[in-house]
Design an enzyme around this catalytic site. Structure first.
Site, PDB file in Angstrom:
ATOM      1  N   LYS A 269       0.851  -1.191   0.000  1.00 20.73           N
ATOM      2  CA  LYS A 269       0.000   0.000   0.000  1.00 20.73           C
ATOM      3  C   LYS A 269       0.884   1.237   0.000  1.00 20.73           C
ATOM      4  O   LYS A 269       1.679   1.440   0.909  1.00 20.73           O
ATOM      5  CB  LYS A 269      -0.909  -0.002   1.227  1.00 20.73           C
ATOM      6  N   LYS A 281      -9.564  13.394   8.295  1.00 16.62           N
ATOM      7  CA  LYS A 281      -9.023  13.004   9.592  1.00 16.62           C
ATOM      8  C   LYS A 281      -8.919  14.227  10.505  1.00 16.62           C
ATOM      9  O   LYS A 281      -8.863  15.359  10.030  1.00 16.62           O
ATOM     10  CB  LYS A 281      -7.612  12.415   9.420  1.00 16.62           C
ATOM     11  N   ARG A 355      -7.664  -0.163   1.231  1.00 13.30           N
ATOM     12  CA  ARG A 355      -8.225  -1.383   0.641  1.00 13.30           C
ATOM     13  C   ARG A 355      -8.705  -1.139  -0.787  1.00 13.30           C
ATOM     14  O   ARG A 355      -8.776  -2.068  -1.594  1.00 13.30           O
ATOM     15  CB  ARG A 355      -9.361  -1.893   1.530  1.00 13.30           C
TER      16      ARG A 355
END
Length: 506
Positions: A269, A281, A355
């Site tokens: 990743k 965030k 993901r």
């Protein structure tokens, strides 16, 4: 750094500093005993007077060593012998090299391979010594106008008491040297700021590794046009809000005699900065989101180690790289995207982006008909709640692969802990509007992230390593750790040994 091996009485060794390991409340080890005799019980007297306490990790510099050929002695405490094991050995070795790098010396000699560590042989201990030396000399000074001076230490001689162990010690040191160098490359890539280390920067690093490999490595870079033509819309969706273009980076190493032998595949990743996208965030600690590409960084470090060690296996390294930013073009919560595999994904949280890049990379890996696929990702904060900062989270669709990784983790002392990947968890990813949702709620967040990835790995043995808790340190010692390069390299060397019917348990 150089790691010569000598079979010689340590009394005769000429060096800037000689490292002497000492157990607490136990007899001196053979090498230390010889030095003690030659120096008129210098070591024993220091312990008896209480001037040196050999508890684990304690060090004591003795600036003069009468009767010896070394300029200095460095005593290193090993603690109680009946409690001594691999972790204690590594702690003592780290303390040793942290002290050595503070001295104005070019060379040192160590008797650490003679320290008894369970059933670990001299090759394993030599490897740990070399890795520790690289950890200790590492500095990240690239952006300081007045950088701190670099350690002078350039050579560490490993002293062995038996001639027949010299060859194994040399092999272990070479392995540790390669892994230590690869680990430090990983640390540097992780520590670079997001305005420097972009997807295009990582692509350039792959081309640089290939150019310096004498033909052992081939790099292929898929830009956004190529990804669009391929159908990798999930990966592209993550980088859509950024001005930095996304990249899929593929590095191929052919070490096996048969070019058609099924390769082992590593998938990293490479989110070079993660704001969370529209699901922004909190500001506190967001600077550490430059470390969200540490999975990719560990793949680069492992490739570097492989190029140095040249195992007879085939390896494909894939890095899915993007920058996750909020903008008018960014993916929004509720958007539905199409993956390379053809599954549709409802994006419920744009901060679950890792993901989304990995699933296309895992689908891309199918074309290589791999023997195994391991992805490495700073995927979930939940893994830190589960395992803290000591163990990497492991999930797998293949029990043999999981066991191989756990064994490699024990050998390298870069350990993992397996979490379940049961069908019951898959239900949390159900979506009313698409084939799958990209999050499954707060319960078992690490497991459901693995469940998401498992939907794209049905055609080969696959394992997922969640390194969110182990890839970097926060606080005063903030910086990338370089994990799990040691684990991954050991795993690949074990696969070579499987083919040759040998053991690389060092």
């Amino acid at each position: 750094m150089e790691f010569p091996v000598l079979t010689v009485n340590p009394v005769r060794v000429e060096t800037d500093c000689l490292v002497v390991p000492v157990f607490k409340d136990s007899e001196l080890l053979p090498g230390a005993a010889k030095l003690d005799d030659a120096s008129e019980r210098l070591i024993s007297q220091l312990i008896e007077r209480g001037d040196f306490n050999p508890k684990l990790g304690n060090v004591q510099l003795v600036p003069f060593a009468p009767g010896l050929n070394t300029d200095r002695l460095l005593l290193v405490g090993l603690g109680a012998q009946d409690k001594f094991q691999e972790g204690a050995f590594r702690k003592a070795v780290d303390a040793c090299f942290n002290a050595l790098t503070q001295l104005s010396i070019d060379a040192a000699a160590v008797t650490l391979t003679d320290v008894p560590v369970g059933n670990r042989d001299c090759a394993w201990k030599a490897r740990m010594v070399a890795e520790a030396a690289h950890r200790a000399i590492y500095r990240f000074n690239e952006f300081k106008s007045e950088p701190a001076p670099l350690p002078r230490l350039e050579s560490v001689t490993l002293l062995v008491s038996e001639g027949d162990s010299a060859e194994a010690t040399t092999e272990g040191a070479a392995m540790g040297d390669a892994i230590g160098s690869g680990t430090n490359l990983t640390r540097t890539l992780g520590n670079l700021p997001g305005n420097i280390c972009t997807p295009r920067y990582l692509a350039g690093k792959a081309e640089e590794l290939a150019a310096g490999s004498d033909g052992s490595l081939v790099a292929e870079i898929l830009d956004e046009d190529a990804l669009e033509a391929l159908g990798a819309h999930s990966l592209l969706s993550v980088g859509r809000g950024s001005d930095e273009p996304s990249r899929l980076i593929v590095m191929k190493y052919q070490g096996a005699d048969d070019s058609d032998e099924a390769p082992h595949v590593l998938v990293g990743k490479g989110i070079t900065f993660d704001t969370g996208g529209i699901s922004l965030k909190p500001g506190e600690g967001m600077d550490e989101m430059k470390f969200d590409m540490c999975g990719a960084a560990s793949v680069f470090g492992t490739v570097s180690a492989v190029l140095a060690l040249k195992p007879k296996i085939n390896l494909v390294a894939i890095v899915a790289s993007a920058e996750n930013m909020p903008s008018g073009r960014a993916t929004k919560p509720g958007d539905i995207i199409k993956t390379l595999k053809g599954l549709s994904v409802e994006v419920l949280n744009t901060d679950a982006e890792g993901r989304l890049v990995l699933c296309d990379a895992l689908t891309y890996a199918e074309r290589f008909k791999p023997a195994s696929v391991v992805d490495i990702a700073t995927l979930t904060g939940a893994v830190i709640i589960a395992l803290g900062h000591h163990a990497t989270g492991l999930m797998s669709n293949n029990d043999d692969l999981a066991l191989n990784l756990m064994e490699a983790g024990e050998t390298s002392w870069d350990r993992v802990w397996q979490l379940p990947l049961w069908d019951e968890y898959q239900e949390q990813l159900d979506s009313n509007f698409a084939d799958i949702a990209n999050i499954g709620g707060r319960p078992a967040g690490t497991v459901t992230a693995g469940c998401f990835l498992s939907r794209f790995t049905s055609s080969y043995p696959w394992a997922h390593l969640d390194i969110a808790g182990t890839a970097w340190h926060s606080g005063k010692q903030k910086g990338a750790s370089g994990r799990p390069v040691s684990l991954l390299t050991q795993y690949l060397l074990d696969r070579e040994a499987d083919r040759q019917g040998e053991s690389t348990d060092v």
